[in-house]
Design a protein around this motif. Structure first.
Motif, short mmCIF file in Angstrom:
data_model
loop_
_atom_site.label_atom_id
_atom_site.label_comp_id
_atom_site.label_asym_id
_atom_site.label_seq_id
_atom_site.Cartn_x
_atom_site.Cartn_y
_atom_site.Cartn_z
N VAL A 34 0.87 -1.18 0.00
CA VAL A 34 0.00 0.00 0.00
C VAL A 34 0.91 1.23 0.00
N PRO A 35 1.11 1.86 -1.16
CA PRO A 35 2.06 2.97 -1.23
C PRO A 35 1.51 4.28 -0.68
N TRP A 36 2.44 5.12 -0.23
CA TRP A 36 2.15 6.52 0.09
C TRP A 36 2.40 7.34 -1.17
N TYR A 37 1.41 8.16 -1.59
CA TYR A 37 1.59 9.04 -2.72
C TYR A 37 1.73 10.49 -2.25
N GLN A 38 2.39 11.29 -3.07
CA GLN A 38 2.67 12.68 -2.73
C GLN A 38 1.49 13.56 -3.09
N GLY A 39 0.96 14.29 -2.09
CA GLY A 39 -0.14 15.22 -2.31
C GLY A 39 0.25 16.64 -1.93
N PHE A 40 1.52 16.96 -1.94
CA PHE A 40 2.01 18.28 -1.56
C PHE A 40 3.06 18.73 -2.57
N THR A 41 3.35 20.04 -2.56
CA THR A 41 4.34 20.60 -3.47
C THR A 41 5.63 20.89 -2.73
N ARG A 42 6.73 20.43 -3.31
CA ARG A 42 8.06 20.76 -2.80
C ARG A 42 8.91 21.16 -3.99
N GLY A 43 9.06 22.45 -4.19
CA GLY A 43 9.76 22.93 -5.37
C GLY A 43 8.86 22.84 -6.59
N ALA A 44 9.46 22.62 -7.75
CA ALA A 44 8.70 22.50 -8.99
C ALA A 44 8.66 21.02 -9.41
#
Length: 266
Positions: free
Chosen positions: A195-205
């Motif tokens: 069960v992966p963790w996906y990125q829902g935030f912005t860090r840089g471009a």
């Protein structure tokens, strides 16, 4: 705390699966209260406790037991490692290297299994899936019910697996991690669910919006993985990412399950 039982009842009434996330090694509260359990600040610690100490795992087991008693359906143990052990390049502050860390983790998970009668999930750095020199993946997948690789594209160094700018290629990074994870699990009898963790935030471009989130979800579906977690530190998520349809009609796709599997490890 006074209304946690009512809250959990409400979650279940709405078919929401409650998971208690417990941070193990990166615990500044425990490190401050029990400095003899903490890693030295000059070794990258300070806010980290030593995962080789059995007291740290007894404390984590006590927290998990309380969470289960209060009505949580699953426990996620996160940040189990030494500080920097999974960084690139690694800053390994543990004695003995990767195999010694795996031995510490193996003993700890065996202890937790003996103490808990609730499904156990364990977080792990996504890069560990492709690092066949580190037995950490097998150590977790053989003992946990769920293994949760953190696939945040912005956490990967430029050039990872041939991708020049990982943050700009969310599908490619998630796909590479999950393909590697499936290969590792294929050799393990009764391996933990991925069960992966996906990125829902912005860090840089670039800015992470619905398209970037859906790209990661699609990578999971293309690998037959329909369960996933989405992380944003402010708990702010693009609604379109969660409401617009993502293709499920891939050759590897399986029918998604509404809830986690029953506890099966002893």
């Amino acid at each position: 705390v006074a209304r946690v039982h009512a809250l959990l009842d409400s979650l279940r009434a709405h078919r929401i699966f409650p998971i208690a996330r417990i941070v193990v090694a990166r615990d500044p509260l425990l490190a401050a209260r029990r400095p003899e359990w903490a890693l030295p600040r000059d070794s990258g610690g300070g806010s980290w406790v030593n995962p080789a100490r059995p007291e740290v795992w007894a404390y984590a087991a006590d927290l998990a037991s309380e969470a289960a008693a209060r009505g949580f359906s699953e426990v996620l143990f996160d940040d189990l490692e030494y500080p920097g052990a999974t960084a690139a390049p690694p800053m390994d502050h543990s004695p003995g290297g990767a195999r010694a860390r795996a031995r510490v983790l193996r003993n700890a998970l065996n202890f937790l299994r003996s103490r808990l009668d609730i499904p156990i999930a364990v977080g792990i750095a996504g890069a560990a899936a492709g690092d066949t020199t580190d037995p950490q993946w097998e150590t977790i997948a053989e003992r946990a019910d769920v293994i949760m690789p953190v696939t945040f594209p912005s956490a990967f160094v430029d050039g990872y697996d041939g991708v020049a700018d990982p943050a700009a290629h969310p599908y490619e990074i998630a796909n590479r991690v999950l393909m590697a994870a499936r290969r590792r699990n294929a050799s393990i009898r009764g391996a933990a669910d991925i069960v992966p963790w996906y990125q829902g935030f912005t860090r840089g471009a670039p800015t992470y919006d619905s398209a970037e989130v859906r790209a990661q979800i699609q990578a999971g579906y293309d690998n037959g993985i329909h369960s996933w977690m989405l992380w944003n530190p402010a708990s702010t998520y693009p609604a379109a990412a969660l409401h617009e349809p993502v293709r499920r009609d891939t050759a590897k796709a399986k029918k998604p399950r509404p809830a986690r599997p029953a506890h099966r490890r002893h």
